[in-house]
Design an enzyme around this catalytic site. Structure first.
Site, PDB file in Angstrom:
ATOM      1  N   LYS A 244       0.839  -1.204   0.000  1.00  0.00           N
ATOM      2  CA  LYS A 244       0.000   0.000   0.000  1.00  0.00           C
ATOM      3  C   LYS A 244       0.868   1.246   0.000  1.00  0.00           C
ATOM      4  CE  LYS A 244      -3.977  -1.740   2.666  1.00  0.00           C
ATOM      5  NZ  LYS A 244      -5.012  -1.565   1.640  1.00  0.00           N
TER       6      LYS A 244
ATOM      7  N   ARG B 211     -10.436 -11.398   2.241  1.00  0.00           N
ATOM      8  CA  ARG B 211     -11.308 -12.451   1.708  1.00  0.00           C
ATOM      9  C   ARG B 211     -10.652 -13.823   1.796  1.00  0.00           C
ATOM     10  NH1 ARG B 211     -11.626  -9.350  -3.927  1.00  0.00           N
ATOM     11  NH2 ARG B 211     -11.332  -7.665  -2.432  1.00  0.00           N
TER      12      ARG B 211
HETATM   13  N1  BES Z   1      -8.204  -3.600   4.508  1.00  0.00           N
HETATM   14  C1  BES Z   1      -8.386  -3.220   3.169  1.00  0.00           C
HETATM   15  C2  BES Z   1      -9.700  -2.473   2.935  1.00  0.00           C
HETATM   16  C3  BES Z   1      -9.839  -1.144   3.629  1.00  0.00           C
HETATM   17  C4  BES Z   1      -9.527   0.022   2.963  1.00  0.00           C
HETATM   18  C5  BES Z   1     -10.322  -1.065   4.916  1.00  0.00           C
HETATM   19  C6  BES Z   1      -9.679   1.240   3.602  1.00  0.00           C
HETATM   20  C7  BES Z   1     -10.475   0.163   5.561  1.00  0.00           C
HETATM   21  C8  BES Z   1     -10.152   1.314   4.884  1.00  0.00           C
HETATM   22  C9  BES Z   1      -8.390  -4.452   2.261  1.00  0.00           C
HETATM   23  O1  BES Z   1      -7.592  -5.491   2.685  1.00  0.00           O
HETATM   24  C10 BES Z   1      -7.862  -4.012   0.944  1.00  0.00           C
HETATM   25  O2  BES Z   1      -6.709  -3.666   0.876  1.00  0.00           O
HETATM   26  N2  BES Z   1      -8.710  -4.028  -0.075  1.00  0.00           N
HETATM   27  C11 BES Z   1      -8.337  -3.611  -1.376  1.00  0.00           C
HETATM   28  C12 BES Z   1      -8.826  -4.645  -2.353  1.00  0.00           C
HETATM   29  C13 BES Z   1      -8.264  -4.513  -3.717  1.00  0.00           C
HETATM   30  C14 BES Z   1      -6.788  -4.864  -3.729  1.00  0.00           C
HETATM   31  C15 BES Z   1      -9.035  -5.423  -4.637  1.00  0.00           C
HETATM   32  C16 BES Z   1      -8.953  -2.262  -1.627  1.00  0.00           C
HETATM   33  O3  BES Z   1     -10.071  -2.013  -1.146  1.00  0.00           O
HETATM   34  O4  BES Z   1      -8.330  -1.437  -2.278  1.00  0.00           O
HETATM   35 MN    MN Z   2      -5.582  -5.315   2.042  1.00  0.00          MN
END
Ligand code: BES
Ligand code: MN
Ligand code: ZN
Length: 485
Positions: A262, A336
């Site tokens: 990230k 997931r």
């Molecule tokens: N934990 C994150 C989702 C999230 C984002 C929670 C902001 C709280 C605040 C999750 O694991 C994630 O990184 N999701 C990605 C999925 C994508 C790679 C398909 C996302 O939402 O960008």
């Molecule tokens: Mn994630």
């Protein structure tokens, strides 16, 4: 500031400390003469002439030790409004005065059962703060005493309010802890300590998970120096052997994204990526504390998603506990993967009446619903309806989002049974939910709550002062209370 609530005195006569009295919509104070002195009565009557009676709270400073608060009960109030009012009152408490507060229940005549209890419940929830890492802290404690002979709250109802507060606070504590403290090893220990409340806890460590074949969950944690765990918490409060209600939570103690790293900005927020699991743990603690007459099980997957020499790579293929294979195209879509194994395991082991999972699963749900609603995805209309109603009642709102087989093609993979992200783009929260649904193998009623926008609040909400919200503990408690007890 922390508040201590005491229900003890039967005496509702005049007091010399701060006093909360309830009045009707029009701030009619004629019935209050028993509770205030003559001069106070005249003083308040006078000031009321020029007060804004549309407000629901007015206060009158009598002297340095005493303020009288008039809280107006509007006729169309719902329970959540009463709790909101209590929370609002919290903002008026002046800790520096160092004098106690008395809440007169005799004046709280209202249709709503436990009106004063809800008022104080809202106040208590709002008072939570997480300050254990501040080296300078003055112990701010205010005591609030309920007085009066009427509108009493039964001991059992007092206990229920308290259990729900403690469950919610426990969830908030867990979410607030930083990643260096609450890593999976520590988290598993903290859950284990709930044994003392009568929960049966089982901790599955990496060795056991490997034996079981939970490679989707294990893959997420393999780049971390900490362990990965699946922890189950069982509460058997029903007299019969009725099927358990199951609650499953995403417990990613910190989500760096892994190799699909990230960006640095706001990555620190990912310390709350275990909020779904915290809700489950807080709920189970609440059920045990109030000795709920139901059978329930909480299941949480605890991992840390880190990059590193042993971390999972984009393109890796893992075989999940269900037997289905998953191509990992993005290591940041890890929640997931954890839930996939946790859901299949829960269904197989406990054969529950239903499963509700909670997860901070997608940023996309924040795009859709912001911080007002959590996304609800479900294969069952009855369970959905019950959840939506419970959410409305406690003001932890849900909005139902679609699942549909047409989304399946977006997650079908060339190389494995499925892939963990949708490369076409769009419907990010639904494709994640559609992915999860593939791991419910036996048509068990199931609902997925995407709480990414609800778990943490920078500025606070009606019943929290900013930070971890504990979203879902009260919602699920209400679901159980209204439909399964
Ligand atoms: N934990 C994150 C989702 C999230 C984002 C929670 C902001 C709280 C605040 C999750 O694991 C994630 O990184 N999701 C990605 C999925 C994508 C790679 C398909 C996302 O939402 O960008
Ligand atoms: Mn994630
Ligand atoms: Zn995550």
């Amino acid at each position: 500031m922390s508040v201590q609530i005491n229900y003890k005195s039967n005496n509702s006569k005049k007091v010399s400390s701060n006093l909360v009295l309830f009045v009707d919509e029009k701030f009619n104070i004629n019935g209050l003469k028993k509770y205030v002195s003559n001069s106070e009565f005249l003083y308040i009557s006078d000031l009321l002439k020029t007060s804004d009676l549309k407000k629901n709270l007015l206060f009158f400073e009598i002297n340095s030790k005493k303020t009288i608060f008039l809280v107006s009960i509007k006729s169309d109030m719902k329970v959540s409004d009463v709790e909101g009012l209590g929370a609002k009152f919290y903002g008026y408490i002046d800790y520096k005065k160092k004098s106690d507060y008395f809440v007169n229940s005799d004046t709280a005549n209202n249709k709503i059962k436990n009106f004063v209890g809800h008022f104080l419940h809202g106040l208590k929830l709002k008072s939570y703060e997480f300050n254990i890492y501040k080296s300078k802290k003055d112990k701010k404690l205010v005591s609030i005493n309920v007085i009066g002979n009427k509108n009493k709250i039964s001991l059992n109802d007092q206990l229920r309010f308290k259990a729900l507060e403690e469950g919610t606070f426990f969830a908030r504590d867990l979410v607030s802890e930083p990643g260096n403290i609450l890593h999976p090893d520590e988290y598993a220990k903290r859950i284990n300590s709930l044994k003392k409340f009568g929960l049966k806890i089982n901790v599955y460590d990496e060795k056991k998970l490997k034996k079981l074949g939970m490679n989707a969950l294990l893959g997420v944690g393999q780049g971390s120096v900490r362990g990965s765990y699946l922890v189950t918490m069982e509460w058997n409060g029903a007299k019969n052997n009725s099927k358990s209600l199951a609650f499953v939570g995403k417990g990613v103690c910190f989500d760096t994204g892994g190799i699909s790293l990230k960006p640095a900005k706001f990555m620190e927020d990912m310390t709350y990526d275990m909020a779904g699991s915290a809700t489950v743990v807080g709920l189970m603690k609440n059920l045990a504390l109030r000795k709920a007459k139901i059978n329930a099980v909480g299941v949480v997957g605890l991992v840390e998603n880190m990059p590193g020499g042993n971390a999972q790579r984009p393109g890796d293929i893992v075989k999940s506990y269900s037997g289905k294979t998953i191509e990992i195209l993005n290591t940041d879509a890890e929640g997931r993967l954890v839930l996939a194994d946790a859901l299949t395991f829960t269904e197989k082991k406990f054969k529950p009446k239903f499963m509700v999972d909670l997860a901070t699963l997608t940023g996309a749900i924040i795009v859709s619903l912001g911080s007002e609603y959590a996304g609800l995805f479900s294969n069952d209309d009855k369970l959905s309806k019950q959840l939506l109603e419970a959410g409305d009642k406690v003001d932890e709102k849900l909005w139902r989002m679609p699942l549909h087989k047409n989304f399946d093609k977006l997650i079908d993979s060339k190389n494995a049974d499925m892939q963990n992200i949708n490369y076409v783009g769009g419907a990010g929260s639904t494709t994640a939910a559609q992915f999860l649904q593939r791991f419910v193998l036996n048509k068990t009623p199931w609902a997925h709550l995407d709480i990414a926008g609800m778990a943490f609040s920078k500025y606070g909400g009606a019943l929290n002062s900013g930070g971890a919200t504990g979203y879902g503990v009260r919602l699920l408690n209400k679901l159980i209370e209204d439909n399964y007890e």
